[in-house]
Write a protein that holds these residues in place. Structure first.
Motif, PDB file in Angstrom:
ATOM      1  N   VAL A 186      -4.986 -11.004   7.145  1.00 54.56           N
ATOM      2  CA  VAL A 186      -5.974 -12.064   6.953  1.00 54.56           C
ATOM      3  C   VAL A 186      -6.848 -12.116   8.187  1.00 54.56           C
ATOM      4  O   VAL A 186      -6.337 -12.053   9.310  1.00 54.56           O
ATOM      5  CB  VAL A 186      -5.302 -13.445   6.750  1.00 54.56           C
ATOM      6  CG1 VAL A 186      -6.358 -14.549   6.657  1.00 54.56           C
ATOM      7  CG2 VAL A 186      -4.425 -13.444   5.513  1.00 54.56           C
ATOM      8  N   ASP A 187      -8.146 -12.217   7.990  1.00 54.61           N
ATOM      9  CA  ASP A 187      -9.052 -12.414   9.122  1.00 54.61           C
ATOM     10  C   ASP A 187      -8.989 -13.890   9.479  1.00 54.61           C
ATOM     11  O   ASP A 187      -9.793 -14.709   9.006  1.00 54.61           O
ATOM     12  CB  ASP A 187     -10.468 -11.992   8.709  1.00 54.61           C
ATOM     13  CG  ASP A 187     -11.484 -12.192   9.830  1.00 54.61           C
ATOM     14  OD1 ASP A 187     -12.680 -11.906   9.603  1.00 54.61           O
ATOM     15  OD2 ASP A 187     -11.089 -12.641  10.929  1.00 54.61           O
ATOM     16  N   VAL A 188      -7.985 -14.236  10.275  1.00 54.99           N
ATOM     17  CA  VAL A 188      -7.689 -15.646  10.536  1.00 54.99           C
ATOM     18  C   VAL A 188      -8.873 -16.381  11.161  1.00 54.99           C
ATOM     19  O   VAL A 188      -9.121 -17.554  10.863  1.00 54.99           O
ATOM     20  CB  VAL A 188      -6.428 -15.774  11.431  1.00 54.99           C
ATOM     21  CG1 VAL A 188      -6.142 -17.224  11.766  1.00 54.99           C
ATOM     22  CG2 VAL A 188      -5.220 -15.181  10.711  1.00 54.99           C
ATOM     23  N   ALA A 203      -4.769 -24.501   5.250  1.00 52.75           N
ATOM     24  CA  ALA A 203      -5.350 -23.167   5.066  1.00 52.75           C
ATOM     25  C   ALA A 203      -5.065 -22.303   6.295  1.00 52.75           C
ATOM     26  O   ALA A 203      -4.726 -21.122   6.183  1.00 52.75           O
ATOM     27  CB  ALA A 203      -6.842 -23.267   4.816  1.00 52.75           C
ATOM     28  N   LYS A 204      -5.199 -22.905   7.456  1.00 49.85           N
ATOM     29  CA  LYS A 204      -4.956 -22.179   8.701  1.00 49.85           C
ATOM     30  C   LYS A 204      -3.491 -21.755   8.789  1.00 49.85           C
ATOM     31  O   LYS A 204      -3.182 -20.610   9.141  1.00 49.85           O
ATOM     32  CB  LYS A 204      -5.334 -23.077   9.885  1.00 49.85           C
ATOM     33  CG  LYS A 204      -5.769 -22.347  11.122  1.00 49.85           C
ATOM     34  CD  LYS A 204      -7.174 -21.766  10.952  1.00 49.85           C
ATOM     35  CE  LYS A 204      -7.568 -20.959  12.176  1.00 49.85           C
ATOM     36  NZ  LYS A 204      -8.894 -20.371  12.049  1.00 49.85           N
ATOM     37  N   THR A 205      -2.599 -22.682   8.473  1.00 56.46           N
ATOM     38  CA  THR A 205      -1.160 -22.390   8.483  1.00 56.46           C
ATOM     39  C   THR A 205      -0.858 -21.224   7.548  1.00 56.46           C
ATOM     40  O   THR A 205      -0.150 -20.283   7.887  1.00 56.46           O
ATOM     41  CB  THR A 205      -0.356 -23.623   8.031  1.00 56.46           C
ATOM     42  OG1 THR A 205      -0.656 -24.712   8.892  1.00 56.46           O
ATOM     43  CG2 THR A 205       1.146 -23.340   8.030  1.00 56.46           C
ATOM     44  N   LEU A 206      -1.425 -21.329   6.347  1.00 57.66           N
ATOM     45  CA  LEU A 206      -1.223 -20.283   5.346  1.00 57.66           C
ATOM     46  C   LEU A 206      -1.767 -18.950   5.849  1.00 57.66           C
ATOM     47  O   LEU A 206      -1.095 -17.908   5.781  1.00 57.66           O
ATOM     48  CB  LEU A 206      -1.933 -20.681   4.046  1.00 57.66           C
ATOM     49  CG  LEU A 206      -1.692 -19.804   2.820  1.00 57.66           C
ATOM     50  CD1 LEU A 206      -0.218 -19.823   2.433  1.00 57.66           C
ATOM     51  CD2 LEU A 206      -2.535 -20.310   1.645  1.00 57.66           C
ATOM     52  N   ASP A 263      -0.923 -13.525   7.633  1.00 59.82           N
ATOM     53  CA  ASP A 263      -1.330 -12.450   8.531  1.00 59.82           C
ATOM     54  C   ASP A 263      -0.133 -11.848   9.265  1.00 59.82           C
ATOM     55  O   ASP A 263      -0.150 -10.683   9.669  1.00 59.82           O
ATOM     56  CB  ASP A 263      -2.375 -12.951   9.534  1.00 59.82           C
ATOM     57  CG  ASP A 263      -3.052 -11.810  10.280  1.00 59.82           C
ATOM     58  OD1 ASP A 263      -3.136 -11.881  11.521  1.00 59.82           O
ATOM     59  OD2 ASP A 263      -3.484 -10.847   9.614  1.00 59.82           O
ATOM     60  N   SER A 264       0.923 -12.677   9.410  1.00 64.77           N
ATOM     61  CA  SER A 264       2.082 -12.161  10.141  1.00 64.77           C
ATOM     62  C   SER A 264       3.069 -11.442   9.238  1.00 64.77           C
ATOM     63  O   SER A 264       4.114 -10.976   9.678  1.00 64.77           O
ATOM     64  CB  SER A 264       2.776 -13.291  10.906  1.00 64.77           C
ATOM     65  OG  SER A 264       3.148 -14.301  10.021  1.00 64.77           O
ATOM     66  N   ILE A 265       2.736 -11.358   7.940  1.00 67.87           N
ATOM     67  CA  ILE A 265       3.593 -10.610   7.021  1.00 67.87           C
ATOM     68  C   ILE A 265       3.192  -9.148   7.056  1.00 67.87           C
ATOM     69  O   ILE A 265       2.019  -8.806   6.898  1.00 67.87           O
ATOM     70  CB  ILE A 265       3.496 -11.160   5.576  1.00 67.87           C
ATOM     71  CG1 ILE A 265       4.068 -12.591   5.505  1.00 67.87           C
ATOM     72  CG2 ILE A 265       4.232 -10.242   4.593  1.00 67.87           C
ATOM     73  CD1 ILE A 265       3.884 -13.264   4.155  1.00 67.87           C
TER      74      ILE A 265
END
Lengths: 360, 359
Positions: A281-283, A266-269, A274-276
């Protein structure tokens, strides 16, 4: 040709594993209504051990787990329950606690992290001095992990504080622990410690743990005795439940240990999304296996469009709002799936922004 | 050493067969809430076809099947349902239609054969002129086969007549068909014909058909659409339910034809029991797989004592009253189990009589 779907709509989509199917096929069973199903009993004993409560009860769904718990704690007509405005019980359970159970809800604002301010909970407790026009508060409900907050975890310190508040006012505390194992894993706190302050907990076996059907309610012996009757009344008294409980036992054995990986994926995703460009995304809020993705104006993309584009690649995600999508990781999603999903989303967003650039 | 119990307490004790277990293990499944489970859909399609209704819905139990049906037909507050005083819904379902559903019951006396007199049903329908103090009758419920009358069957003619009455008054008709296949077999009437007059039926798969879990509600598309939401609300929305529906499909395929055998065994048992001095069976009442028998004064044994003695032989019966027991036959009871049961009961009843110091 059968294409394999990458189903990120929910962790409820998890299909029984070979080990579960084998266990189901040879499960020892008996009529759990007339007598008791031996495999059902083993599952109950295991959940008692894990949660540190006195007794447990297998139910067909988390909705029934919560419904039974609320109704059992609030068995006197005129009861009120305090719960989060954005809680699963309040939003996604058909208002059953009221329409079926006659219990009145009193919502308190959920913070972004899934908690409710303690002073607001206290303020929501009805003053018995006004009982002539007030219902009677009987119960407080928490949710851990908190679904609509993006799977965020409620800390053991916070739960203990709410427990104290409940006790001070003679109220019960129920935890909707559909994803309690996710919370326990993420927080590094054993389940029994996490729910120590609760009078009852409802725990899903059919979500991240991967069993095909079912949830468990845990609580005191007297609570579970009443819950059992209400379960029958609602129509949840199933016969040879061992066929389902056998799969649940495998789930507890095999899949609790996999949750940490789900969180990593989930974190990876989340970080990848978020970098797109055009997505956000509020990581920091991604604590367990749920990721909410916001689509920015600039992207010329909408949630429905993104869902459709992904579906063409065999990827299923859930539309949450016109510009918001939810993705839920589970053990049947591989790291490759995660990367494939990221690249398909990137592709879709790029295509949309190209369109944007192309239009005069 | 594992002893085989001869479990005659109910047909709900039936355990999944090898074929069912194999089917469960390979069942094609999906999330039946988010989507639809393909095996559940196959079962629902099959049941709709068998019953001649538009749609069907798999539920965890017969209690939920009846609860949902009554609540959907009676979805307006202030509703009343007419049902038998000795019906399963009125007696054994925790009063859920009221405590959970807010529906008021109006019971009509069940005759010994499970029917209710048509005039009595009609008289129980609330007169709208008095609506200021009356609830509104919305539904009539029948039960086929009728459990407490000993598994007796309601004829298709009677069912049709009640259907006509319901329609005359703008009411719905629900059939608690927990043992509908037993009734259909005994009457020699196809299931779809038997329930033709009904707006909805609840049919058990976990009883004589032998599946481990579940029932199916059938009715119109719009009825089932509402039922599906209420099922979720009650907590019956299960995920990969195909694992259960696969077993149910096997049950439909393999065990409907065994029901006639169950009825024959029940007959044999009933006649055998009736021949035992000190016991009495109303043989006319034994139409399907249920046998009630009474212990007469002269036998000098209680139902409890008899149950205890039989348990020592690994035979399980259900006590109904202090001097009345119930036996239910199913496909996992063999003819030799029946004979063994008869001889154990004979010994227990006659043994005690002898011990009474007869000259």
């Amino acid at each position: 040709m059968v294409t394999r779907w990458i189903d990120l709509r929910s962790d409820t989509v998890t299909k029984p594993t070979e080990a579960m199917r084998t266990a189901m096929a040879k499960a020892e069973v008996d009529d759990d209504v007339l007598t008791f199903d031996p495999t059902g009993l083993r599952l109950e004993e295991e959940m008692i051990r894990i949660t540190g409560k006195e007794a447990a009860l297998f139910v067909p769904s988390g909705t029934m787990g919560n419904l039974i718990s609320v109704l059992t704690h609030c068995d006197v007509r005129g009861s009120e329950v305090i719960l989060g405005h954005n809680s699963h019980i309040h939003i996604y359970e058909n208002g059953g606690i009221s329409t079926i159970g006659g219990v009145h809800p009193r919502t308190v604002i959920n913070n972004k992290d899934g908690t409710m301010d303690i002073n607001l909970i206290e303020a929501a407790i009805r003053d018995p001095a006004f009982e002539i026009c007030y219902p009677t508060t009987k119960l407080i409900c928490l949710e851990n992990s908190h679904c609509n907050a993006g799977g965020r975890c409620i800390s053991v310190e916070y739960i203990d504080k709410v427990g104290e508040l409940a006790k001070k006012h003679g109220l019960k505390l129920h935890i909707d622990g559909a994803r309690i194992f996710n919370a326990s894993t993420a927080l590094g706190v054993p389940v029994d410690r996490l729910v120590q302050a609760a009078d009852s907990v409802s725990i899903c076996l059919s979500k991240g743990l991967g069993a095909p059907v079912g949830s468990m309610i845990v609580g005191s012996k007297s609570f579970i005795a009443k819950a059992k009757i209400l379960r029958k009344t609602l129509g949840g008294g199933m016969r040879q439940i061992g066929v389902l409980c056998a799969a649940a036992l495998v789930a507890l054995q095999d899949n609790v240990g996999k949750l940490e990986d789900d969180h990593k994926k989930a974190k990876t995703l989340a970080e990848g999304l978020d970098s797109i460009n055009g997505l956000r995304v509020d990581v920091a809020s991604v604590e367990t296996n749920i990721v909410y993705l916001d689509i920015l104006e600039s992207s010329n993309m909408t949630a429905p469009k993104l869902c459709k584009a992904l579906e063409r690649h065999g990827i299923l995600v859930m539309e949450d709002k016109p510009y918001r999508v939810r993705l839920v990781l589970h053990h049947q999603i591989s790291t490759t799936d995660v990367h494939f999903t990221l690249s398909c989303i990137q592709q879709a967003v790029d295509a949309a922004s190209d369109q944007n650039a192309a239009s005069p | 050493m594992v002893t085989k119990k001869v479990d005659l307490r109910s047909d709900t004790v039936t355990k999944p067969t090898e074929a069912m277990r194999a089917a469960m293990a390979i069942a094609e499944v999906d999330d039946d809430v988010l989507n639809f489970d393909p095996t559940a859909r196959r079962l629902e399609t099959e049941m709709a076809m068998i019953t001649g209704k538009e749609a069907a819905l798999f539920v965890p139990s017969g209690t939920m099947g009846n609860l949902i049906s009554v609540l959907v037909h009676c979805d307006v507050r202030g509703s009343e349902v007419i049902l038998g005083h000795d019906s399963h819904i009125a007696v054994y379902e925790n009063g859920g239609i009221s405590t959970i559903g807010g529906v008021h019951p109006r019971t009509v006396t069940n005759n010994k054969d499970g029917t209710m007199d048509i005039e009595s049903i009609e008289a129980a329908i609330r007169n709208k002129n008095f609506e200021i103090c009356y609830p509104t009758t919305r539904l009539i419920c029948l039960e086929n086969s009728h459990a407490n009358s000993g598994g007796r069957c309601l004829s298709v003619e009677y069912t049709d007549m009640v259907g006509v009455l319901a329609r005359n008054y703008g009411l719905k008709l629900h059939i608690d068909g927990a043992r509908l296949f037993n009734a259909s077999t005994a009457l020699g009437v196809p299931v779809h014909r038997l329930v033709q007059a009904a707006d909805s039926v609840s049919v058990c798969l976990s009883k004589g058909l032998g599946a481990p879990i579940g029932s199916v509600i059938v009715g119109s598309k719009s009825f089932i659409a509402k039922a599906k939401i209420l099922r979720k609300t009650l907590g019956g929305g299960m995920r990969q339910s195909g694992v259960l529906c696969a077993a149910a499909l096997v049950a439909l395929q393999e065990n409907v034809q065994k029901i006639e055998g169950d009825h024959k065994k029940a007959r044999t048992l009933a006649e055998g029991l009736n021949n035992i001095k000190g016991l009495k069976v109303d043989l006319d009442a034994v139409e399907t797989n249920i046998v009630f028998f009474d212990i007469l004064e002269e036998a000098n044994i209680t139902a409890q004592k008899l149950c205890n003695i039989l348990e020592e032989h690994d035979i399980l019966l259900m006590q109904d009253k202090p001097k009345r027991l119930r036996i239910v036959l199913h496909h996992q009871i063999s003819a030799s189990d029946v004979q063994f049961t008869l001889s154990c009961i004979q010994k227990a009843v006659n043994g005690v009589s002898h011990g009474n110091g007869l000259a």
